[in-house]
Each structure stands twice: as structure tokens, then as C-alpha cells.
Design an enzyme around this catalytic site. Structure first.
Site, short mmCIF file in Angstrom:
data_model
loop_
_atom_site.label_atom_id
_atom_site.label_comp_id
_atom_site.label_asym_id
_atom_site.label_seq_id
_atom_site.Cartn_x
_atom_site.Cartn_y
_atom_site.Cartn_z
N HIS A 184 0.86 -1.20 0.00
CA HIS A 184 0.00 0.00 0.00
C HIS A 184 0.89 1.24 0.00
O HIS A 184 2.04 1.19 0.44
CB HIS A 184 -0.84 -0.04 1.28
N ASP B 67 2.63 -4.59 8.45
CA ASP B 67 1.48 -3.71 8.28
C ASP B 67 0.23 -4.58 8.37
O ASP B 67 -0.07 -5.35 7.45
CB ASP B 67 1.59 -3.02 6.91
N GLN C 269 -5.13 -4.56 7.25
CA GLN C 269 -6.30 -5.30 6.76
C GLN C 269 -6.58 -6.57 7.53
O GLN C 269 -7.49 -7.33 7.16
CB GLN C 269 -6.10 -5.64 5.26
N LYS D 152 -10.42 -0.18 11.71
CA LYS D 152 -10.84 -1.19 10.72
C LYS D 152 -11.28 -2.45 11.47
O LYS D 152 -12.34 -2.46 12.07
CB LYS D 152 -9.71 -1.43 9.72
N CYS E 8 -5.53 3.38 -3.10
CA CYS E 8 -4.24 3.88 -2.58
C CYS E 8 -3.16 2.79 -2.66
O CYS E 8 -2.21 2.80 -1.86
CB CYS E 8 -4.35 4.37 -1.13
#
Lengths: 384, 73
Positions: A100, A176, A179, A202, A339
């Protein structure tokens, strides 16, 4: 919004558990004060509320000490702190070609500042071959930095062997988890994660404006992105060297952190059910979409290695047009490049993007059926 | 005499508070020991005569103390 099927949880979860709003309201109306600033009872209560959230995050990710959790405003900021905090000119970092922009842009900037960036190609479905990563990690590698799952392709990365290889080379691992955290278990000690960046809004179901960076014990030194007031060691000109104060300058987002605390309490009670629902709806979406002629799914075919998102194209239609059409039919989703142009280059969708459906804990089977019917209708319109 | 414990971060002070309360020790989070300005984060005020017990308990929990202060009330 009433009557809308919300399938954009990969951007931010919605709705939030009701307790999140109640906690935020309480933080503003009753507590009010600034955490760690001042010694009056309200300020101390504000500080205690922040601590409770810090401890809850630490518990969730298996961190040994709450102080190793530094709050940020989102995952992007956490990634930036992690990358810029440990990398120096001359260091090398290993990453993938599906990152990302939250990871890719700071890495490009660091490359211009003299950091060597070694990019390992992922497979077209977003799968990252640990062997390829191992071969790229060498003596000069200071950091291995990658996503746990691309927000476009959704394939889950196998963390453990990559972390082991990084450590064997004397490097650190930055993950990261934008998600995945909340939807998939992540134990930093068990997996060997040295720096974990995640949003609060999220999979953790907290409010926007929240996120954190976990800093593990292998990280011997980390430079802050910003320095300033910490409510501690105020007589010194230098930023405190203790965590979390080293990385937390300025007034913290008390309402957001209080809301995140309530979300974590909800997940502690209902997390199993919430995760099961996301996986079930994700599988239903993937199956339903795959049965529509002209619809192409990106990412892995196997549902069990997929984060809670399904990305697809409809013929040669522009993804933003498809998303706008779906919006008119009562389905909120995201088109475009998300993005993450790297992921779209990998999937061959850089020219027109793709549509992403991402269910949440509160998405129902009926919502999925509505969305699939809507895609059927769009496909009938746009396909020759 | 009143005993105070200081910590290098507020988070440590709250973690110490939690640990000591869980052990049945009545402690209070205070801005800092009287007369001390700015050199620490939040502090804990201990019940009389409990300094060594508190130190031992926090050491067992790996919660580092910045300094113990014995002050005349």
C-alpha cells in the site's frame, strides 16, 4: 445510512459497536481532561483511560508490556514511525511489490535519502513466497517491511518464516496489519514481529483517528517522527527515551482511544463470532461473484488464506463507474486503485482499477445476496 | 513519613497502580511527590509502611520504579 449495504469495511468498519460511541461521549462529556497533562483527578482519569486501552491492545497482540504500544492517528503514521524510526542511510530494507502507499511512499522517500530498498515480487494473486523473501534478506538488511495482506489482493502472508529469516540476518520485521488485525489473530511474540502497525478503526472496530505501533524488545533504538510535550521529564530538552513517551508527543486523542477501548472490550467478548462472520460473508461474496459471467476476481482462490475482502472487475468497465452504479443500487463499496497502485499493477488492473467488497462483523447473508444481485444487474448493463 | 514511587512514564505508573491494587494495597495516583517538579511522570502515594512490599511486588511484575521517595508528611 438506512437501506444501504455497507461493504467498505476494509476502508473503515461500519457500524461500530454502540459502546464505542458511548465511551467517546463519556470521554468528552465526563472526563474531558487531557491525559498525562496536569495532576487533577480528571487528568488522571484521562490518563488511566489511555492506559486501559494500551493494556487492552497489548493483551490482544500478545505484547509483554503495554508501554510497547504507542498510539498514532492511523496505521499510516505507525508505519512511517516504524520505517523512519529505525532506518538510516546505508541500511537496506526488504519489501514486496504489492505494498500500500502507506508503506510504498515512505520507502520511496527513504530510498531517495540513501536507504537501499530490495523489492521482492509477489505472485499475481498477492501470495508472497517466503523462500523468495528469505533469499532477499542478507547481511546488510536492517529491516523487512511488508503487509500482512494486500488491501487489493487480500492474500495472507506467512509471517513466521519471514520473521525467522530476518532475525537470523540480524534484521527486524515490520508488519502492516491494516487489513487483518481484529479479523486474524496476530501474536507478536509467537510470530516474531518486531514492529506492528495497525489502525484502530478497521478490524478493531474503533473510531477513525486511532492506530498504534507496537515496538518489540529487539528494537534497541527508535527515533520519533515528532518530538515535543510528553507529560514526563519536562525539564529535559531531549525527548524521553522510554516508551511510549518517546513516540507520543502532544495531546493524545482521548475520545478516540476511549472508543477504541470499548471496541476492544466488544471484541474480547464477541470477537470469535465477529471473525467467523467476516470469513463466512467473504467466502459467500467470492463464491457469488465468481458465478457472474464477465466478473473476474483478484487475489487467491482459496478462501482460507484471504483477508476479509473480495476485489473484482466487471468486463472492461471502469471500476469507479461500477462502484458508482452499485452505490445507486444501495451498495457502498470502493472502486479505483485503493491507494495501492502496486497491487493493481500486479493484478493487471492499473488502468481501470477494481471494485472491492469488504464485509464486516455486522454484514448479513441478506446483505451479501443484495450485493450479488446488484453486481448481476450492473454486469447485464455494462457487458456486451 | 509518607512513601512515594515515581516512574519514567505515566503508563508505568498506571500499571503499577493496577498491580498494587490487585494485591490489596491502597495506593493513589498523584502528580508527583511534594516538592518535585517535572522530573518524572505520575507517581504513586503508598500507604504507610508498605514501601518494601510495594517494591518487591513491582519487581516481581517487572515494573521498573524510577525512584522511591520517603517524605515527611
Amino acid at each position: 445510512m438506512d437501506g444501504v449495504v455497507y461493504l467498505d469495511n476494509a476502508a473503515t468498519s461500519h457500524p461500530k459497536p454502540p459502546a464505542v460511541l458511548e465511551a467517546m461521549r463519556d470521554a468528552i462529556e465526563r472526563i474531558g481532561a487531557s491525559p498525562g497533562r496536569g495532576g487533577h483527578r480528571q487528568a488522571i482519569e484521562a490518563g488511566r483511560a489511555v492506559f486501559h486501552c494500551r493494556a487492552a491492545v497489548a493483551e490482544l497482540i500478545g505484547a509483554l508490556e503495554p508501554e510497547r504500544v504507542a498510539f498514532t492517528k492511523n496505521a499510516t503514521e505507525a508505519i512511517n514511525v516504524g520505517l523512519c524510526g529505525v532506518l538510516r542511510p546505508g541500511d537496506r530494507v526488504v519489501t514486496t511489490d504489492i505494498e500500500h502507499n502507506a508503506m510504498w511512499r515512505p520507502l520511496c522517500r527513504l530510498a531517495r535519502a540513501g536507504v537501499g530498498v530490495d523489492v521482492v515480487p509477489a505472485e499475481t494473486d498477492g501470495t508472497v513466497d517466503p523462500e523468495r523473501m528469505l533469499r532477499a534478506i542478507g547481511e546488510g538488511t536492517r529491516l523487512v517491511a511488508l503487509t500482512h495482506a494486500s488491501n487489493v489482493l487480500g492474500a495472507l502472508v506467512e509471517v513466521r518464516p519471514i520473521a525467522a529469516a530476518a532475525h537470523a540476518a540480524g534484521a527486524l520485521l515490520l508488519l502492516d496489519a491494516a487489513q487483518t488485525l481484529g479479523e486474524w489473530p496476530l501474536d507478536v511474540e509467537d510470530l516474531g514481529i518486531d514492529l506492528l502497525a495497525a489502525p484502530g478503526h478497521k478490524g478493531l472496530l474503533g473510531p477513525q483517528g486511532t492506530g498504534f505501533l507496537y515496538v518489540g524488545p529487539r528494537v534497541e533504538a527508535i527515533e520519533p517522527l515528532a518530538v515535543g510535550g510528553t507529560g514526563s521529564r519536562s525539564e529535559e530538552e531531549e525527548q524521553p527515551d522510554v516508551l511510549p513517551d518517546r513516540l507520543e508527543s502532544g495531546t493524545l486523542n482521548l475520545p478516540g482511544i476511549a472508543g477504541l477501548s470499548a471496541a476492544l472490550a466488544y471484541l474480547a467478548q464477541q470477537g470469535g463470532e465477529a471473525r467467523a462472520n467476516v470469513r463466512q460473508r467473504t467466502a459467500e461474496l467470492a463464491t457469488g461473484l465468481s458465478e457472474i459471467g464477465g466478473v473476474r476476481l483478484l487475489g487467491p482462490r482459496e478462501h482460507t488464506v484471504r483477508a476479509g475482502l473480495v476485489t473484482f472487475t466487471v468486463g472492461q468497465a471502469d471500476s469507479e463507474d461500477v462502484a458508482a452504479d452499485l452505490d445507486q443500487r444501495g451498495v457502498a463499496c470502493r472502486g479505483g486503485l485503493h491507494c495501492a497502485p502496486q497491487g493493481h499493477r500486479k493484478a493487471g488492473t492499473i488502468d481501470r482499477g477494481a471494485v472491492r467488497f469488504s464485509p464486516g462483523p455486522f454484514t448479513s447473508a441478506e446483505d451479501v445476496a443484495t450485493a450479488i444481485r446488484a453486481v448481476h444487474a450492473v454486469a447485464r448493463e455494462v457487458l456486451p | 513519613m509518607t512513601d512515594y514511587l515515581t516512574f519514567s512514564s505515566n503508563s508505568l505508573a498506571f500499571r503499577a497502580e493496577q498491580a498494587l491494587l490487585a494485591a490489596g494495597m491502597t495506593v493513589a495516583v498523584v502528580p508527583r511527590p511534594p516538592g518535585m517538579v517535572g522530573r518524572c511522570a505520575l507517581a504513586l502515594k503508598l500507604p504507610p509502611g508498605s514501601l518494601e512490599a510495594a517494591r518487591g511486588l513491582l519487581a516481581a511484575r517487572h515494573i521498573p520504579i524510577l525512584k522511591a521517595h520517603a517524605l515527611t508528611a
